[in-house]
Design an enzyme around this catalytic site. Structure first.
Site, PDB file in Angstrom:
ATOM      1  N   ASN A  38       0.999  -1.061   0.129  1.00 52.58           N
ATOM      2  CA  ASN A  38       0.019   0.117   0.024  1.00 52.58           C
ATOM      3  C   ASN A  38       0.863   1.124   0.142  1.00 52.58           C
ATOM      4  OD1 ASN A  38      -1.935   2.103   0.617  1.00 52.58           O
ATOM      5  ND2 ASN A  38      -3.308   0.514   1.437  1.00 52.58           N
ATOM      6  N   HIS A  57     -10.232  -5.353  -5.858  1.00 57.39           N
ATOM      7  CA  HIS A  57      -9.224  -5.528  -5.000  1.00 57.39           C
ATOM      8  C   HIS A  57      -9.435  -5.601  -3.552  1.00 57.39           C
ATOM      9  CE1 HIS A  57      -9.926  -1.462  -4.038  1.00 57.39           C
ATOM     10  NE2 HIS A  57      -8.989  -1.432  -3.178  1.00 57.39           N
ATOM     11  N   HIS A 101     -16.754 -12.646   7.345  1.00 55.69           N
ATOM     12  CA  HIS A 101     -17.780 -11.852   7.761  1.00 55.69           C
ATOM     13  C   HIS A 101     -18.146 -10.955   6.518  1.00 55.69           C
ATOM     14  CE1 HIS A 101     -18.102 -12.803  12.156  1.00 55.69           C
ATOM     15  NE2 HIS A 101     -16.807 -12.430  12.006  1.00 55.69           N
TER      16      HIS A 101
HETATM   17  O1  LIG Z   1      -7.468   2.084   2.298  1.00 51.98           O
HETATM   18  P1  LIG Z   1      -8.607   2.822   1.498  1.00 51.98           P
HETATM   19  O2  LIG Z   1      -9.548   1.961   0.807  1.00 51.98           O
HETATM   20  O3  LIG Z   1      -7.984   3.945   0.926  1.00 51.98           O
HETATM   21  O4  LIG Z   1      -9.444   3.365   2.643  1.00 51.98           O
HETATM   22  C1  LIG Z   1     -10.771   2.743   3.152  1.00 51.98           C
HETATM   23  O5  LIG Z   1     -10.361   1.670   3.670  1.00 51.98           O
HETATM   24  C2  LIG Z   1      -9.718   1.796   5.179  1.00 51.98           C
HETATM   25  C3  LIG Z   1      -9.628   0.404   5.870  1.00 51.98           C
HETATM   26  O6  LIG Z   1     -11.000  -0.141   6.019  1.00 51.98           O
HETATM   27  C4  LIG Z   1     -10.319   2.875   6.180  1.00 51.98           C
HETATM   28  O7  LIG Z   1      -9.601   3.202   7.225  1.00 51.98           O
HETATM   29  C5  LIG Z   1     -10.821   4.263   5.444  1.00 51.98           C
HETATM   30  O8  LIG Z   1     -11.443   5.013   6.039  1.00 51.98           O
HETATM   31  C6  LIG Z   1     -11.358   3.843   3.986  1.00 51.98           C
HETATM   32  O9  LIG Z   1     -11.924   5.133   3.404  1.00 51.98           O
END
Ligand SMILES: O=P(O)(O)O[C@H]1O[C@H](CO)[C@@H](O)[C@H](O)[C@H]1O
Ligand SMILES: O=P(O)(O)O[C@H]1O[C@H](CO)[C@@H](O)[C@H](O)[C@H]1O
Lengths: 346, 346
Positions: free
Chosen positions: A77, A166, A296
């Site tokens: 990430n 994804h 879940h």
């Molecule tokens: O990581 P992303 O897809 O940018 O972000 C999303 O998923 C994360 C993990 O559930 C959350 O913390 C974020 O608030 C949400 O917008």
């Protein structure tokens, strides 16, 4: 006095996986809805967009270039919430100002090279590849980290910021709150009742059939007796302590469940989903026979493609509450056919 | 190795009111946001709409007619999640299929006859009337019910289905999950440390000032050390075991806090808020010196009037996570002026 009818009379149900209660007030579905209406998800995602950082061949935030992948594709990430080397906040803390080190890694896994496909529209063999990667990840990251959380946020309504299919994996050196709760509840249950909680539960649900949505040899999908989200589901029927998945069976049951989800309101069904398997890392040496690997699915839609359940006010401050019974939700899903609604139309 | 910086290095913080942890990953604010953008709330609500069931003189769902009220106005929710006479689901249950009776009442309280006004734009004397009604309600419903949950869902984003300024009250014959948690945590703390949790906490925060947003003689508003929502706040500074509010002081501090909230992104700030006071009903005879009455405000906005925090995926399945430190949030709110942004413009 009338006799108790779960569809008419509010009551509490106990969630033995979280040691908490949910308020079931099914008669609330009668109330007219005048609140926020969601935008239905857009159905015009291009198959390939060179500016989408998840597509094959795209340039990502820090300049890395994705390979021309043709199956799954995993990368770190670019904006991770957990990093492997964060310094320790120290340990000499007042009881009201306690902090603790958090270390980990965050990865992203693309399911498929196309942006305009979703799991229920993929071939079982393609879904199988996703599942195999999940199993690898648990072994690989689980060697070092205490908890490996695999999850998928699907749909803009669930905070998903990219339409490309994804999931994410966040591995950490600590047991998250939900993991600690599931660990304690399953451990206590086995001790008290001599059988793993979810093994006993799957057996009883398979027999009752009332809350079953789909099933096959190794997997059982039910709207649990204690479901919080309108069409929430898990779970497996066989005892399995970590991520040893019956691959083809799981691919098939996922495809069947997700096809029904999409069919319910004829929309690509939004949800957050994730896996809860036994803790890893330093726990790998422990007896984990109380743990049953399970998924879940938490989907927010309640009445239609544009009317969701809001978990706000009373739910945040007091108690989770649902507006139809789990039995009603399971029946709605069960009676739907198993052909994807998009297939039917072509 | 770099020294620990809470703004740069993710860490866990302990919430002593819920016995759980929150993951603070403030460096995540650097990530660009490409996800769902919210509709800013509409600013064209008419002062009076005869078709709005909350307005003075309107006809409600079951044919009742509202009086021409000119201050607050309370009525029974026409679609209550809790009813006083639901039959008991019985008590002979398998450990995996436990249910329990739930009885109660749900009321709605309008704050003001106008639909186009909100609390921060009301006069302190008008807010004071709302507070007095809250205090009455706790006494009145608390005589019979174990828990009286007063809460306000503000804004369509928080599931509020009517723009007219109002709150709800759900009273129940059971302690909801969140109430049971707050009860246990405060009781344990007093036993262990000899002082009520929130009294000690307010004293220490007033001294440190780092997380204080606004304060006066009786009330202190801080973004708690363990805040989950970006701009979450409580709370009082004096010991008070039930809803014995220092009325004018509270009206004034509410107006100041809500004015800052609205000012932050120049928008009528959405939130769910509610009061946590000591359990009532059969608990009225017990010693409640461990309880400190306090409010919780849970506002979802994170970056702007249209970009919210999503508590999804990892948060639902593993652990709550925040994207800026409570200290950063408190500073942003503290440095804002105390004049309402709508006043400035006229
Ligand atoms: O990581 P992303 O897809 O940018 O972000 C999303 O998923 C994360 C993990 O559930 C959350 O913390 C974020 O608030 C949400 O917008
Ligand atoms: O009662 P309302 O405003 O119609 O409904 C709103 O608040 C309730 C209590 O927090 C929630 O259960 C609902 O999901 C929400 O939409």
């Amino acid at each position: 006095k009338p006799t108790f009818d779960p569809k008419e009379h509010q009551h509490l149900r106990y969630n033995p996986l979280r040691d908490s209660w949910v308020l079931v007030s099914a008669h609330r579905m009668k109330r007219p809805w005048k609140g926020q209406v969601e935008k239905p998800p857009e159905d015009n995602t291009p198959r390939h967009d060179p500016h989408n950082p998840l597509c094959p061949g795209s340039v990502r935030a820090h300049g890395e270039v994705n390979p021309e992948y043709d199956s799954t594709f995993m990368f770190d990430n670019d904006f991770p919430a957990l990093q492997p080397d964060a310094p320790d906040p120290g340990s000499d803390h007042h009881p009201l100002f306690q902090s603790k080190a958090a270390r980990g890694v965050c990865k992203v896994m693309c399911f498929h090279p196309w942006s305009d496909i979703t799991l229920p529209l993929m071939q079982p063999a393609e879904i199988r590849k996703v599942i195999d990667k999940w199993a690898d990840l648990i072994v690989e990251l689980g060697a070092e980290y205490t908890w490996v959380q695999i999850f998928e946020n699907k749909g803009a309504m669930m905070g998903c910021s990219n339409p490309h299919p994804h999931c994410q994996v966040w591995a950490s050196n600590f047991l998250p709150n939900e993991a600690a709760l599931a660990e304690r509840c399953q451990r206590d249950f086995l001790q008290k009742h001599g059988e793993p909680l979810l093994v006993q539960y799957a057996r009883m649900e398979a027999q009752a059939q009332e809350r079953v949505v789909v099933e096959n040899k190794h997997w059982l999908v039910v709207v649990p007796y204690w479901a919080t989200w309108p069409f929430q589901t898990p779970s497996p029927r066989r005892h399995s302590d970590t991520f040893r998945l019956e691959g083809y069976c799981l691919a098939s049951i996922m495809k069947r469940l997700l096809t029904k989800y999409d069919k319910l309101f004829e929309v690509s069904f939004p949800y957050s989903m994730g896996w809860h398997g036994a803790p890893t890392g330093s726990h790998l040496q422990e007896d984990m026979s109380h743990w049953q690997l399970h998924a879940h699915y938490y989907p927010p839609l309640l009445r239609s493609a544009t009317i969701r359940k809001f978990m706000v006010g009373y739910e945040m401050l007091a108690n989770e509450q649902r507006d139809l019974t789990p039995e009603q939700a399971a029946e709605q899903l069960r009676k739907l056919g198993e052909e994807h609604y998009k297939m039917k139309k072509t």
